[in-house]
Design a protein around this motif. Structure first.
Motif, PDB file in Angstrom:
ATOM      1  N   PRO A   1       0.811  -1.224   0.000  1.00  0.00           N
ATOM      2  CA  PRO A   1       0.000   0.000   0.000  1.00  0.00           C
ATOM      3  C   PRO A   1       0.847   1.278   0.000  1.00  0.00           C
ATOM      4  O   PRO A   1       0.493   2.266  -0.638  1.00  0.00           O
ATOM      5  CB  PRO A   1      -0.838  -0.114   1.272  1.00  0.00           C
ATOM      6  CG  PRO A   1      -0.947  -1.582   1.505  1.00  0.00           C
ATOM      7  CD  PRO A   1       0.391  -2.133   1.079  1.00  0.00           C
ATOM      8  N   GLU A   2       1.986   1.258   0.695  1.00  0.00           N
ATOM      9  CA  GLU A   2       2.866   2.429   0.679  1.00  0.00           C
ATOM     10  C   GLU A   2       3.468   2.640  -0.708  1.00  0.00           C
ATOM     11  O   GLU A   2       3.519   3.766  -1.209  1.00  0.00           O
ATOM     12  CB  GLU A   2       3.974   2.270   1.721  1.00  0.00           C
ATOM     13  CG  GLU A   2       3.468   2.358   3.146  1.00  0.00           C
ATOM     14  CD  GLU A   2       4.482   1.947   4.184  1.00  0.00           C
ATOM     15  OE1 GLU A   2       4.277   2.320   5.356  1.00  0.00           O
ATOM     16  OE2 GLU A   2       5.466   1.257   3.855  1.00  0.00           O
TER      17      GLU A   2
ATOM     18  N   ASN B   1     -10.052   3.598  -3.477  1.00  0.00           N
ATOM     19  CA  ASN B   1      -8.851   4.159  -4.098  1.00  0.00           C
ATOM     20  C   ASN B   1      -7.611   3.352  -3.764  1.00  0.00           C
ATOM     21  O   ASN B   1      -6.771   3.104  -4.626  1.00  0.00           O
ATOM     22  CB  ASN B   1      -8.651   5.619  -3.694  1.00  0.00           C
ATOM     23  CG  ASN B   1      -9.566   6.551  -4.440  1.00  0.00           C
ATOM     24  OD1 ASN B   1     -10.121   6.206  -5.476  1.00  0.00           O
ATOM     25  ND2 ASN B   1      -9.742   7.733  -3.911  1.00  0.00           N
ATOM     26  N   GLU B   2      -7.486   2.933  -2.518  1.00  0.00           N
ATOM     27  CA  GLU B   2      -6.324   2.128  -2.147  1.00  0.00           C
ATOM     28  C   GLU B   2      -6.294   0.830  -2.957  1.00  0.00           C
ATOM     29  O   GLU B   2      -5.251   0.430  -3.454  1.00  0.00           O
ATOM     30  CB  GLU B   2      -6.319   1.814  -0.658  1.00  0.00           C
ATOM     31  CG  GLU B   2      -5.078   1.026  -0.262  1.00  0.00           C
ATOM     32  CD  GLU B   2      -4.908   0.929   1.226  1.00  0.00           C
ATOM     33  OE1 GLU B   2      -4.040   1.632   1.752  1.00  0.00           O
ATOM     34  OE2 GLU B   2      -5.649   0.143   1.845  1.00  0.00           O
ATOM     35  N   SER B   3      -7.434   0.221  -3.127  1.00  0.00           N
ATOM     36  CA  SER B   3      -7.517  -1.010  -3.904  1.00  0.00           C
ATOM     37  C   SER B   3      -7.099  -0.794  -5.353  1.00  0.00           C
ATOM     38  O   SER B   3      -6.349  -1.579  -5.925  1.00  0.00           O
ATOM     39  CB  SER B   3      -8.945  -1.558  -3.839  1.00  0.00           C
ATOM     40  OG  SER B   3      -9.086  -2.684  -4.647  1.00  0.00           O
TER      41      SER B   3
ATOM     42  N   PHE C   1      -5.149   1.649  -6.508  1.00  0.00           N
ATOM     43  CA  PHE C   1      -3.722   1.962  -6.536  1.00  0.00           C
ATOM     44  C   PHE C   1      -2.884   0.696  -6.382  1.00  0.00           C
ATOM     45  O   PHE C   1      -1.849   0.537  -7.037  1.00  0.00           O
ATOM     46  CB  PHE C   1      -3.357   2.973  -5.448  1.00  0.00           C
ATOM     47  CG  PHE C   1      -3.922   4.350  -5.672  1.00  0.00           C
ATOM     48  CD1 PHE C   1      -4.560   4.711  -6.847  1.00  0.00           C
ATOM     49  CD2 PHE C   1      -3.819   5.303  -4.683  1.00  0.00           C
ATOM     50  CE1 PHE C   1      -5.081   5.981  -7.043  1.00  0.00           C
ATOM     51  CE2 PHE C   1      -4.317   6.592  -4.863  1.00  0.00           C
ATOM     52  CZ  PHE C   1      -4.957   6.922  -6.042  1.00  0.00           C
ATOM     53  N   ILE C   2      -3.320  -0.218  -5.512  1.00  0.00           N
ATOM     54  CA  ILE C   2      -2.604  -1.481  -5.337  1.00  0.00           C
ATOM     55  C   ILE C   2      -2.679  -2.311  -6.616  1.00  0.00           C
ATOM     56  O   ILE C   2      -1.695  -2.941  -7.013  1.00  0.00           O
ATOM     57  CB  ILE C   2      -3.147  -2.250  -4.117  1.00  0.00           C
ATOM     58  CG1 ILE C   2      -2.711  -1.534  -2.835  1.00  0.00           C
ATOM     59  CG2 ILE C   2      -2.676  -3.705  -4.128  1.00  0.00           C
ATOM     60  CD1 ILE C   2      -3.362  -2.062  -1.575  1.00  0.00           C
TER      61      ILE C   2
ATOM     62  N   GLU D   1      -4.139   9.393   3.531  1.00  0.00           N
ATOM     63  CA  GLU D   1      -5.426   8.749   3.784  1.00  0.00           C
ATOM     64  C   GLU D   1      -6.135   8.524   2.448  1.00  0.00           C
ATOM     65  O   GLU D   1      -6.270   9.452   1.656  1.00  0.00           O
ATOM     66  CB  GLU D   1      -6.295   9.624   4.682  1.00  0.00           C
ATOM     67  CG  GLU D   1      -5.813   9.695   6.115  1.00  0.00           C
ATOM     68  CD  GLU D   1      -5.984   8.381   6.852  1.00  0.00           C
ATOM     69  OE1 GLU D   1      -6.988   7.680   6.620  1.00  0.00           O
ATOM     70  OE2 GLU D   1      -5.106   8.061   7.664  1.00  0.00           O
ATOM     71  N   LEU D   2      -6.573   7.288   2.223  1.00  0.00           N
ATOM     72  CA  LEU D   2      -7.293   6.945   0.999  1.00  0.00           C
ATOM     73  C   LEU D   2      -8.559   6.185   1.351  1.00  0.00           C
ATOM     74  O   LEU D   2      -8.606   5.484   2.366  1.00  0.00           O
ATOM     75  CB  LEU D   2      -6.435   6.044   0.104  1.00  0.00           C
ATOM     76  CG  LEU D   2      -5.117   6.582  -0.420  1.00  0.00           C
ATOM     77  CD1 LEU D   2      -4.375   5.497  -1.170  1.00  0.00           C
ATOM     78  CD2 LEU D   2      -5.355   7.778  -1.324  1.00  0.00           C
TER      79      LEU D   2
ATOM     80  N   ASP E   1     -11.038   3.028   0.824  1.00  0.00           N
ATOM     81  CA  ASP E   1     -10.737   1.628   0.525  1.00  0.00           C
ATOM     82  C   ASP E   1     -10.734   1.378  -0.982  1.00  0.00           C
ATOM     83  O   ASP E   1      -9.889   0.647  -1.499  1.00  0.00           O
ATOM     84  CB  ASP E   1     -11.746   0.693   1.201  1.00  0.00           C
ATOM     85  CG  ASP E   1     -11.581   0.646   2.708  1.00  0.00           C
ATOM     86  OD1 ASP E   1     -10.510   1.055   3.221  1.00  0.00           O
ATOM     87  OD2 ASP E   1     -12.523   0.199   3.388  1.00  0.00           O
TER      88      ASP E   1
ATOM     89  N   ARG F   1       0.929   4.207  -2.990  1.00  0.00           N
ATOM     90  CA  ARG F   1       0.781   5.647  -2.781  1.00  0.00           C
ATOM     91  C   ARG F   1       1.928   6.408  -3.447  1.00  0.00           C
ATOM     92  O   ARG F   1       1.712   7.425  -4.109  1.00  0.00           O
ATOM     93  CB  ARG F   1       0.734   5.956  -1.284  1.00  0.00           C
ATOM     94  CG  ARG F   1      -0.589   5.597  -0.639  1.00  0.00           C
ATOM     95  CD  ARG F   1      -0.485   5.705   0.884  1.00  0.00           C
ATOM     96  NE  ARG F   1      -1.760   5.528   1.535  1.00  0.00           N
ATOM     97  CZ  ARG F   1      -2.360   4.355   1.726  1.00  0.00           C
ATOM     98  NH1 ARG F   1      -1.792   3.229   1.287  1.00  0.00           N
ATOM     99  NH2 ARG F   1      -3.525   4.291   2.344  1.00  0.00           N
TER     100      ARG F   1
END
Length: 89
Positions: A32-33, A51-53, A55-56, A46-47, A49, A36
């Protein structure tokens, strides 16, 4: 359904960063880092869930493509799957 490009004002080229352009030589990062950083965000941004998904989903193929330039370590924390960083050149 496909969408015509003409419907968008901003269609950009697809550029991928080189690992050394994104990662600090002396640091190891979680996926996750890394995700980002690849988006130009701080590692602690802070994202949502969703957006984080997304991006991953972009970060993992990037990691595979750049595997020769990366190393990994298994952390002591059972909550973290792995830590990744630059290979020594």
């Amino acid at each position: 359904m496909p969408v015509p490009k003409t419907e968008f004002d901003d269609v950009r080229s697809f550029d991928l960063y080189e690992p050394e352009d994104v990662l600090d030589d002396d640091m190891l990062y979680t996926i996750p880092e890394l995700a980002r950083l690849l988006q130009g965000l701080p590692v602690d941004a802070e994202l949502s869930d969703f957006n984080e998904s997304v991006f991953i989903d972009w970060a993992i193929p990037w990691m595979i493509y750049n595997q020769d330039d990366l190393v990994f370590a298994e952390p002591d924390d059972d909550e973290v799957v792995g830590l990744y960083g630059l290979a020594e050149t």
